[in-house]
Design an enzyme around this catalytic site. Structure first.
Site, PDB file in Angstrom:
ATOM      1  CD  GLU A 101      -2.502   1.220   2.724  1.00  8.92           C
ATOM      2  OE1 GLU A 101      -3.051   2.279   3.065  1.00  8.92           O
ATOM      3  OE2 GLU A 101      -2.479   0.199   3.441  1.00  8.92           O
TER       4      GLU A 101
ATOM      5  CG  ASP B 208       0.417   7.019  -1.103  1.00  4.18           C
ATOM      6  OD1 ASP B 208      -0.606   7.601  -1.500  1.00  4.18           O
ATOM      7  OD2 ASP B 208       1.321   7.605  -0.471  1.00  4.18           O
TER       8      ASP B 208
ATOM      9  CG  ASN C  26      -6.292   1.335   3.233  1.00  2.00           C
ATOM     10  OD1 ASN C  26      -6.085   2.507   2.921  1.00  2.00           O
ATOM     11  ND2 ASN C  26      -6.700   0.985   4.433  1.00  2.00           N
TER      12      ASN C  26
ATOM     13  CD  GLU D 281      -3.190   4.426  -1.457  1.00  2.00           C
ATOM     14  OE1 GLU D 281      -2.986   5.630  -1.688  1.00  2.00           O
ATOM     15  OE2 GLU D 281      -3.200   3.950  -0.290  1.00  2.00           O
TER      16      GLU D 281
END
Length: 246
Positions: free
Chosen positions: A62, A66, A131, A134
């Site tokens: 994650e 991101d 979440n 990502e």
């Protein structure tokens, strides 16, 4: 090989094949290392460890996803919005990668169907959708590199959802808008909790927004943050004429 092992092996092979096909359909290309994608949907409650003893769950992916998402969106905006200064580009990127938008993307792809967890799905909050979206991007980077990340983000984020002119007018935080206006106009604002109750097992917060000692709006929600945002939105619409004044 024992009969049990043969059956188990075929079962695992079948599961992997189903998972492979489902992931390939979402990605638009074939995965090379399926384990990356399995890790992207592994919840920490399973307490899985690598051979080296490191935890295996979606949280590290994650973090990586991101960064990849922000990078691709930043490059896109730099090219497509040549008039924008740093502040403008930063705000536009924030609108595209807002938690609310990422949650919508995760829901649209129904990524939660792949989650492996000891925690029942209905116990997860809304942010689980964003979440794992990502973490999926992080898995793509691990598996196929930056170019494939960019390809996926173009297909699943930019092409269907990014309209720069529309995004320019989108408000991502009414609370920030209210606070900026109060600071500019030298007004005193205050958010205070007037209610904190549990109803039918669900906790509810009541938040009151006052400006210059006058109550402008109230709201209730399942978290203090959500209640503050909802109260801010109501305050914005109550004061919109004044706040939009140049």
């Amino acid at each position: 090989m024992s009969i049990f092992k043969k059956i188990f092996s075929k079962s695992r092979s079948l599961e992997d094949g189903i998972f492979f096909n489902a992931v390939e359909k979402i990605l638009g290309f074939a995965p090379q290392n399926l384990d990356n994608y399995k890790n992207a949907f592994t919840h920490r409650s399973l307490n899985r460890l690598s051979n080296e003893g490191n935890p295996i769950n979606y949280e590290r992916l994650e973090f990586l996803g991101d960064a990849m998402l922000s990078s691709v969106i930043a490059a896109y905006l730099f090219t497509e919005a040549p008039h924008g200064d740093e502040g403008y580009l930063t705000k536009m990127r924030s609108k595209i990668v807002s938690r609310e938008h990422l949650n919508e993307l995760g829901k649209d792809l129904n990524l939660i169907q792949f989650i492996e967890s000891k925690v029942p799905v209905h116990h997860f909050g809304e942010n689980i959708h964003g979440n794992i979206f990502e973490s999926l991007i992080g898995a793509i980077y691990q598996d196929r590199g930056y170019a494939y990340c960019e390809q996926f983000i173009q297909k699943r984020v930019i092409v269907p959802y990014v309209d720069i002119s529309r995004l320019e007018g989108k408000v991502i935080s009414y609370k920030s808008l209210v606070i900026e206006w109060c600071q500019k106009e030298k007004k005193i604002f205050n958010y205070d909790i007037f209610e904190d109750n549990a109803i039918d097992g669900q906790r509810l917060f009541g938040v009151r927004l006052s400006i210059d000692d006058k109550v402008i709006a109230k709201a209730r929600a399942t978290s203090k943050k959500k209640a503050e945002e909802k109260a801010s939105q109501r305050a914005y619409f109550a004061l919109q004429e004044k706040m939009d004044k140049k």
